[in-house]
Design an enzyme around this catalytic site. Structure first.
Site, short mmCIF file in Angstrom:
data_model
loop_
_atom_site.label_atom_id
_atom_site.label_comp_id
_atom_site.label_asym_id
_atom_site.label_seq_id
_atom_site.Cartn_x
_atom_site.Cartn_y
_atom_site.Cartn_z
N HIS A 121 0.88 -1.18 0.00
CA HIS A 121 0.00 0.00 0.00
C HIS A 121 0.92 1.23 0.00
CE1 HIS A 121 -2.80 2.90 1.89
NE2 HIS A 121 -3.79 2.06 1.63
N ASP A 198 2.86 -4.90 7.82
CA ASP A 198 1.66 -4.07 7.74
C ASP A 198 0.45 -5.02 7.83
OD1 ASP A 198 -0.59 -2.73 6.93
OD2 ASP A 198 0.31 -1.78 5.17
N GLN A 201 -4.64 -5.14 6.58
CA GLN A 201 -5.60 -5.92 5.81
C GLN A 201 -5.76 -7.33 6.36
OE1 GLN A 201 -8.47 -5.40 3.56
NE2 GLN A 201 -6.92 -3.80 3.38
N LYS A 224 -10.54 -1.06 10.16
CA LYS A 224 -10.67 -2.20 9.24
C LYS A 224 -11.22 -3.42 9.98
CE LYS A 224 -8.17 -0.36 5.64
NZ LYS A 224 -6.86 -0.38 5.03
N CYS A 362 -4.66 2.49 -3.71
CA CYS A 362 -3.41 2.93 -3.04
C CYS A 362 -2.28 1.94 -3.27
CB CYS A 362 -3.61 3.15 -1.54
SG CYS A 362 -4.73 4.46 -1.15
#
Ligand SMILES: *Cc1c(COP(=O)(O)O)cnc(C)c1O
Length: 404
Positions: A121, A198, A201, A224, A362
């Site tokens: 991202h 990261d 997600q 999220k 993104c």
């Protein structure tokens, strides 16, 4: 297995209509919806004990501090961090990454290399580019394959003793690919590099044990995973966080201040300058409680069924191409139909009450890799239904008829 009909009652927004049609919300990878249980935690804070934390002797301040610190412990337990002070509250994934990037500005030198995955991202690309500009360090990219997975052989060849940091998302937001983070972490550690994962997600779908995976830094956003926007976390190993300089100066992050010299507070406060998003932090904890009650195993297996059902249905549509077909993926389908612009399909679906995302998500480098301007992305959550996938299927077919 949980009862989806029952679960949907927790989300009042799911029963509204859009453009005269029942809402079909399939933009969960951008932000998830918030259950009543979490919204109530936020209103309860403002109705009953709104006060600034950590500094007050009065009752309300103590209650707010207790609730905020309890949320930190909930997050610590969820990710199995060794200590609560390894959980730093931030405004979200983007800020968490920037905290680390800013910290390394005084640590890196010209010879150092940073390794980033092609699946990132923008928020896990740009801060590192800025860091390289500042320090003279070099940014190298782990390439991706047509399936939307990382080229692990290339990764091993790129790793070398100068590699200081490796950045990979646990799950790609554009394609849904679940990356082999255990292997990436182990191989990076063998060369002495630290790894930032990261998890923005992944955390709505996968319960991650930061100790079992030996993760150095893990970041995510509450919005999220059924929590509010504007709050997230940075997990870092105690030893690593202690070595990093503070991110912002201000109140709350100091031990003592004189005009000659300021000493910094201990973890986690060193990284938490100023008044935080108090209700957001408390609600982040409540969101994890909510999802853990439903159970992450049950969520993952239900979403897997949704993914298989939707993939089978959409693949039968003439000219529809799915991007990202890793064997390990979350319930995300990124697609295009022939030469139709993704935006046009998205707009027609919106007319039918179906919310999907269109564009580069993104992650422009991924779109460049496939040589496309963007995709239509349908991303599913545990509160979506098979019937909603049927509506999506019909909607796409109708959109194609109108656009061809
Ligand atoms: C959403 C997302 C981000 C950015 O999160 P913010 O909440 O906007 O800071 C970063 N990485 C991935 C993989 C994401 O899905």
């Amino acid at each position: 297995m949980f009862d989806v009909k029952q679960v949907r009652k927790d989300f009042p927004i799911l029963s509204r209509s859009v453009n005269g049609q029942p809402l079909v919300y399939l933009d969960n990878a951008a932000t998830s919806q918030t259950p009543k249980q979490v919204v109530e935690v936020i209103s309860d804070y403002y109705y009953r004990y709104n006060a600034n934390i950590h500094r007050g002797v009065h009752k309300l301040s103590q209650e707010a501090t207790d609730a905020y610190e309890k949320a930190r412990t909930t997050i610590q337990t969820h990710f199995n961090a060794a200590h609560p002070h390894e959980i730093i509250f931030t405004s979200g994934t983007t800020e968490s990454i920037n905290v680390i990037a800013a910290g390394y500005a005084s640590i890196l030198s010209k010879e150092d290399e940073l390794l980033i995955s092609a699946l990132e991202h923008h928020s896990n690309i740009v801060p590192w580019q800025m860091l390289c500009e500042k320090t003279g360090a070099t940014l190298k990219v782990i390439p991706m394959t047509k399936l939307g997975t990382l080229d692990m052989e290339a990764f091993e060849n790129l790793l070398n003793p100068n590699t200081k940091l490796v950045f990979v998302n646990h799950v790609s937001n554009a394609l849904g690919t679940i990356n082999p983070i255990k292997e990436i972490i182990d191989k990076s550690h063998q060369k002495g590099a630290k790894v930032l994962i990261d998890g923005a997600q992944a955390s709505p779908h996968i319960k991650t044990d930061v100790q079992a995976l030996n993760i150095d830094y893990y970041v995510t956003s509450a919005h999220k995973l059924c929590g509010p926007t504007g709050v997230g976390m940075l997990y870092g190993k105690e030893t690593l966080l202690k070595e990093l300089p503070p991110y912002q100066g201000g109140g709350e992050m100091i031990a003592s201040v004189t005009f000659e010299k300021t000493t910094y507070a201990d973890l986690p406060h060193k990284f938490e300058a100023g008044t935080p998003n108090i209700s957001g932090g408390i609600a982040f904890g409540a969101a994890l409680d909510y999802m853990n009650k439903i159970d992450f195993e049950a969520i993952a297996s239900y979403e897997r069924e949704l993914l298989i059902y939707a993939t089978d249905a959409l693949k039968k549509i003439d000219g529809l191409k799915i991007y990202g077909e890793a064997s390990e993926k979350t319930a995300v389908i990124s697609f295009n139909v022939g030469t139709i612009h993704p935006y046009d399909i998205g707009s027609i679906l919106d007319q039918m009450g179906i919310a999907v995302r269109t564009g580069h998500h993104c992650a422009q480098p991924i779109m460049d890799f496939y040589n496309i301007p963007g995709t239509v992305r349908a991303s599913f959550s545990f509160y979506n239904t098979f019937e909603e996938i049927d509506v999506l299927d019909k909607g796409i077919r109708k959109a194609i008829l109108m656009l061809q």
